[in-house]
Write a protein that holds these residues in place. Structure first.
Motif, PDB file in Angstrom:
ATOM      1  N   ALA A  38       0.836  -1.200   0.000  1.00 14.74           N
ATOM      2  CA  ALA A  38       0.000   0.000   0.000  1.00 14.74           C
ATOM      3  C   ALA A  38       0.873   1.252   0.000  1.00 14.74           C
ATOM      4  O   ALA A  38       0.549   2.249  -0.654  1.00 14.74           O
ATOM      5  CB  ALA A  38      -0.929  -0.013   1.207  1.00 14.74           C
ATOM      6  N   ALA A  39       2.008   1.199   0.691  1.00 17.55           N
ATOM      7  CA  ALA A  39       2.913   2.357   0.735  1.00 17.55           C
ATOM      8  C   ALA A  39       3.493   2.636  -0.646  1.00 17.55           C
ATOM      9  O   ALA A  39       3.605   3.794  -1.051  1.00 17.55           O
ATOM     10  CB  ALA A  39       4.034   2.111   1.741  1.00 17.55           C
ATOM     11  N   ASP A  40       3.863   1.560  -1.384  1.00 16.42           N
ATOM     12  CA  ASP A  40       4.379   1.731  -2.743  1.00 16.42           C
ATOM     13  C   ASP A  40       3.317   2.340  -3.653  1.00 16.42           C
ATOM     14  O   ASP A  40       3.620   3.204  -4.474  1.00 16.42           O
ATOM     15  CB  ASP A  40       4.844   0.390  -3.329  1.00 16.42           C
ATOM     16  CG  ASP A  40       6.109  -0.139  -2.671  1.00 16.42           C
ATOM     17  OD1 ASP A  40       6.850   0.656  -2.050  1.00 16.42           O
ATOM     18  OD2 ASP A  40       6.346  -1.358  -2.762  1.00 16.42           O
ATOM     19  N   MET A  41       2.085   1.875  -3.504  1.00 16.43           N
ATOM     20  CA  MET A  41       0.984   2.411  -4.322  1.00 16.43           C
ATOM     21  C   MET A  41       0.765   3.883  -4.005  1.00 16.43           C
ATOM     22  O   MET A  41       0.589   4.686  -4.916  1.00 16.43           O
ATOM     23  CB  MET A  41      -0.304   1.631  -4.064  1.00 16.43           C
ATOM     24  CG  MET A  41      -0.268   0.233  -4.591  1.00 16.43           C
ATOM     25  SD  MET A  41      -0.765   0.171  -6.276  1.00 16.43           S
ATOM     26  CE  MET A  41      -2.476  -0.120  -6.024  1.00 16.43           C
ATOM     27  N   THR A  42       0.800   4.243  -2.737  1.00 10.23           N
ATOM     28  CA  THR A  42       0.594   5.632  -2.339  1.00 10.23           C
ATOM     29  C   THR A  42       1.715   6.514  -2.877  1.00 10.23           C
ATOM     30  O   THR A  42       1.453   7.596  -3.408  1.00 10.23           O
ATOM     31  CB  THR A  42       0.508   5.734  -0.803  1.00 10.23           C
ATOM     32  OG1 THR A  42      -0.580   4.922  -0.354  1.00 10.23           O
ATOM     33  CG2 THR A  42       0.291   7.160  -0.365  1.00 10.23           C
ATOM     34  N   ALA A  43       2.948   6.051  -2.771  1.00  7.47           N
ATOM     35  CA  ALA A  43       4.086   6.830  -3.271  1.00  7.47           C
ATOM     36  C   ALA A  43       3.991   7.011  -4.781  1.00  7.47           C
ATOM     37  O   ALA A  43       4.226   8.108  -5.299  1.00  7.47           O
ATOM     38  CB  ALA A  43       5.400   6.145  -2.903  1.00  7.47           C
ATOM     39  N   ALA A  44       3.637   5.950  -5.490  1.00  8.10           N
ATOM     40  CA  ALA A  44       3.496   6.047  -6.944  1.00  8.10           C
ATOM     41  C   ALA A  44       2.355   6.997  -7.304  1.00  8.10           C
ATOM     42  O   ALA A  44       2.498   7.840  -8.194  1.00  8.10           O
ATOM     43  CB  ALA A  44       3.251   4.664  -7.546  1.00  8.10           C
ATOM     44  N   ALA A  45       1.231   6.898  -6.611  1.00 11.57           N
ATOM     45  CA  ALA A  45       0.092   7.783  -6.884  1.00 11.57           C
ATOM     46  C   ALA A  45       0.475   9.244  -6.654  1.00 11.57           C
ATOM     47  O   ALA A  45       0.095  10.119  -7.442  1.00 11.57           O
ATOM     48  CB  ALA A  45      -1.101   7.392  -6.011  1.00 11.57           C
ATOM     49  N   PRO A  80       2.217   1.447 -13.708  1.00 15.15           N
ATOM     50  CA  PRO A  80       3.014   0.725 -12.716  1.00 15.15           C
ATOM     51  C   PRO A  80       2.943   1.435 -11.372  1.00 15.15           C
ATOM     52  O   PRO A  80       2.966   2.658 -11.354  1.00 15.15           O
ATOM     53  CB  PRO A  80       4.425   0.789 -13.292  1.00 15.15           C
ATOM     54  CG  PRO A  80       4.205   0.966 -14.771  1.00 15.15           C
ATOM     55  CD  PRO A  80       2.993   1.834 -14.869  1.00 15.15           C
ATOM     56  N   PRO A  81       2.840   0.753 -10.271  1.00 19.87           N
ATOM     57  CA  PRO A  81       2.708  -0.691 -10.152  1.00 19.87           C
ATOM     58  C   PRO A  81       1.253  -1.126 -10.284  1.00 19.87           C
ATOM     59  O   PRO A  81       0.405  -0.703  -9.515  1.00 19.87           O
ATOM     60  CB  PRO A  81       3.224  -0.975  -8.753  1.00 19.87           C
ATOM     61  CG  PRO A  81       2.886   0.278  -7.980  1.00 19.87           C
ATOM     62  CD  PRO A  81       2.949   1.408  -8.973  1.00 19.87           C
ATOM     63  N   THR A  82       0.956  -1.924 -11.282  1.00 17.24           N
ATOM     64  CA  THR A  82      -0.385  -2.445 -11.509  1.00 17.24           C
ATOM     65  C   THR A  82      -0.294  -3.941 -11.755  1.00 17.24           C
ATOM     66  O   THR A  82       0.530  -4.387 -12.549  1.00 17.24           O
ATOM     67  CB  THR A  82      -1.040  -1.758 -12.721  1.00 17.24           C
ATOM     68  OG1 THR A  82      -1.154  -0.374 -12.447  1.00 17.24           O
ATOM     69  CG2 THR A  82      -2.422  -2.314 -13.002  1.00 17.24           C
ATOM     70  N   GLN A  83      -1.138  -4.689 -11.095  1.00 14.87           N
ATOM     71  CA  GLN A  83      -1.177  -6.134 -11.265  1.00 14.87           C
ATOM     72  C   GLN A  83      -2.182  -6.485 -12.354  1.00 14.87           C
ATOM     73  O   GLN A  83      -3.349  -6.146 -12.256  1.00 14.87           O
ATOM     74  CB  GLN A  83      -1.574  -6.827  -9.962  1.00 14.87           C
ATOM     75  CG  GLN A  83      -0.677  -6.489  -8.791  1.00 14.87           C
ATOM     76  CD  GLN A  83       0.785  -6.789  -9.067  1.00 14.87           C
ATOM     77  OE1 GLN A  83       1.133  -7.882  -9.457  1.00 14.87           O
ATOM     78  NE2 GLN A  83       1.618  -5.790  -8.898  1.00 14.87           N
ATOM     79  N   LEU A  84      -1.716  -7.123 -13.415  1.00 12.45           N
ATOM     80  CA  LEU A  84      -2.577  -7.594 -14.493  1.00 12.45           C
ATOM     81  C   LEU A  84      -2.580  -9.117 -14.458  1.00 12.45           C
ATOM     82  O   LEU A  84      -1.727  -9.732 -13.831  1.00 12.45           O
ATOM     83  CB  LEU A  84      -2.062  -7.071 -15.836  1.00 12.45           C
ATOM     84  CG  LEU A  84      -1.949  -5.544 -15.922  1.00 12.45           C
ATOM     85  CD1 LEU A  84      -1.220  -5.123 -17.180  1.00 12.45           C
ATOM     86  CD2 LEU A  84      -3.328  -4.923 -15.881  1.00 12.45           C
TER      87      LEU A  84
END
Length: 159
Positions: free
Chosen positions: A11-18, A113-117
């Motif tokens: 979740a931290a990686d997603m927040t940083a990327a967003a 990215p980061p996105t899970q497909l």
């Protein structure tokens, strides 16, 4: 240099990327699979596949026109080039569609990215930090035109 993300994204990686994407002025939505760019008047996407994708990438690199490129995993090569200027490029968009490209605009979502497909993780072929700009759609259109013209010329010469 290719930027990849692990198959398990925190979740931290997603927040940083967003936050990084938002600082670029991009509208981003969080989905069940990860982050998606919501296309608008400022940024859209052009997807090319297969051999055409490789030729488009080579043309852009050779002419110093490369911008951010998302690589989508799967059996066939798929790349989404982020672009600007679609509002004033109706002819370029028509030519891209005729050549088989998929155009993402007017609120369409593009996995970032980061996105899970289903087949793996989307990754940056050219990250926004590596790109000197987000090119206009006419640059991608020129690359597709050059690739398809080159391919047709090769077929003509071989006959």
């Amino acid at each position: 240099m290719r930027t990849t993300f692990p198959t398990s994204v925190s979740a931290a990686d997603m927040t940083a990327a967003a936050q990084d994407y938002a600082q670029r002025g991009w509208t981003v939505a969080e989905t069940a699979n990860g982050l998606s760019l919501i296309t608008d008047a400022d940024v859209s996407g052009i997807e090319v596949t297969g051999e055409l994708a490789g030729e488009v990438r080579r043309f852009l690199r050779a002419n110093n026109l490369s911008g951010p490129v998302i690589e989508i995993p799967g059996a066939e090569r798929r790349e989404i080039h982020l672009v600007t200027g679609v509002q004033k490029a109706a002819m370029a968009l028509a030519a891209l569609r005729e050549a088989g490209a998929t155009v993402y605009t007017d609120g369409a979502g593009i996995p970032l990215p980061p996105t899970q497909l289903s087949a793996g993780s989307a990754c940056w072929g050219v990250s926004p930090a590596e790109a000197r700009w987000v090119p206009p759609v006419v640059a991608i259109s020129a690359a597709v035109r050059a690739a398809t013209t080159s391919h047709q010329a090769k077929l003509t010469i071989a006959c």
